[in-house]
Design an enzyme around this catalytic site. Structure first.
Site, mmCIF file in Angstrom:
data_model
loop_
_atom_site.group_PDB
_atom_site.id
_atom_site.type_symbol
_atom_site.label_atom_id
_atom_site.label_comp_id
_atom_site.label_asym_id
_atom_site.label_seq_id
_atom_site.Cartn_x
_atom_site.Cartn_y
_atom_site.Cartn_z
ATOM 1 N N GLU A 53 17.493 -11.752 -57.082
ATOM 2 C CA GLU A 53 17.390 -13.141 -56.937
ATOM 3 C C GLU A 53 18.385 -13.735 -55.845
ATOM 4 O OE1 GLU A 53 15.813 -15.710 -58.141
ATOM 5 O OE2 GLU A 53 14.918 -14.543 -59.642
ATOM 6 N N GLU A 79 19.444 7.441 -69.493
ATOM 7 C CA GLU A 79 20.978 6.789 -69.677
ATOM 8 C C GLU A 79 22.086 7.853 -70.112
ATOM 9 O OE1 GLU A 79 22.225 4.618 -73.514
ATOM 10 O OE2 GLU A 79 20.008 3.949 -73.374
#
Length: 296
Positions: free
Chosen positions: A83, A114
């Site tokens: 964004e 992870e």
């Protein structure tokens, strides 16, 4: 691994019996829990402030902001980074989001990603991390190995390091110069950290990127003057921003927008200083890209 002591893994006494509630009751409960998140973030502003200052310093020396996380935490970093491009007119490289398992992990879980410290290190090696950059590790649990591996590597190259965790005394805090630990209480749905923890992380990332961009001249008053007009809506918003910043008519805003080759900031300076495009460009260079500095 001892998870039961983590706030994010505890059962929430206020939301027992969810399956017995009406839709209305469940919505009310969820909303009540969500309202606690912004208050919890507000308690950590003193920890957030130095991270923003470090990001501004990094940007001013040509460095990058790199978010790192797994699962929801990683996705939120990718979202905030993406964004920044249309909102502040920056290059995609300036703010980047890394997620354990790569692009595929944006939509599906990647087994074991992870849990790999080496993967976190390698992702930063691939980005050619430098001492000018800042790495922000994001983990609701505060213990994600992928993030820890990245932070360890960032430290070796001299990059600034920060973390965002949703548990106090988080493991990842030990690996960062500037840890942020927000405690929004147990989740509405036990252990579902995409909920309150995810909301807390999103609020903090909003602060980190937005306030940092203000600090490098991407905002005039409260207007996003470096917006990239990539669609019809943003073209019209750009003209309105020019009108708001200068008090000019729509016709003048449209004319200067075209003259400035759709550069909103440039159009504003042209109007406010009664300058040509070339003169306004030089004023912005001299003013370090802050509109306010061109008005003195």
């Amino acid at each position: 691994m001892n998870l039961e002591n983590l706030t994010t893994e505890r059962r929430n006494e206020n939301t027992m019996g969810l399956d017995e509630m009406s839709v209305k009751e469940a919505l009310q409960k969820m909303n009540q829990e969500d309202q606690k998140v912004a208050m919890a973030v507000g308690q950590e502003l003193a920890a957030i402030e130095p991270v923003v200052e470090a990001i501004i310093k990094s940007f001013n020396q040509g460095g990058r902001l790199i978010y790192m996380g797994a699962g929801t935490s990683g996705r939120l970093g990718v979202l905030d980074a993406a964004e920044c491009v249309p909102t502040f007119g920056v290059e995609p490289e300036m703010v980047q989001g890394l997620i354990a398992g790569g692009q595929k992990a944006m939509t599906v879980a990647v087994e074991g990603a992870e849990d790999s410290k080496e993967l976190g290190r390698q992702d930063l090696v691939d980005l050619k991390l430098s001492a000018n950059d800042i790495v922000v590790g994001i983990a609701a649990s505060g213990r994600t190995p992928y993030v820890i591996g990245g932070l360890e590597y960032a430290t070796t190259v001299g990059a600034a390091t920060a973390t965002v965790a949703c548990n106090k005394n988080a493991e990842i805090s030990k690996y960062a110069q500037m840890p942020i630990e927000v405690d929004a209480g147990p989740e509405f749905l036990t252990g579902s950290t995409r909920l309150k923890s995810g909301t807390a992380q999103k609020l903090i990332l909003n602060m980190l990127s937005t306030i940092s961009m203000i600090g490098i001249g991407k905002v005039y008053n409260n207007l996003m003057v470096d917006v990239k007009p990539t669609n019809e809506k943003l073209v019209e918003r750009s003209k309105r921003i020019i009108m708001e910043a200068t008090g000019c008519s729509y016709e003048v805003a449209e004319l200067k927008f075209v003259e400035a080759e759709e550069n909103v900031k440039l159009a504003i300076v042209m109007i406010l200083t009664d300058s040509t495009k070339e003169e306004a460009t030089q004023k912005l260079i001299d003013g370090n890209q802050f509109i306010k500095n061109t008005l003195n």
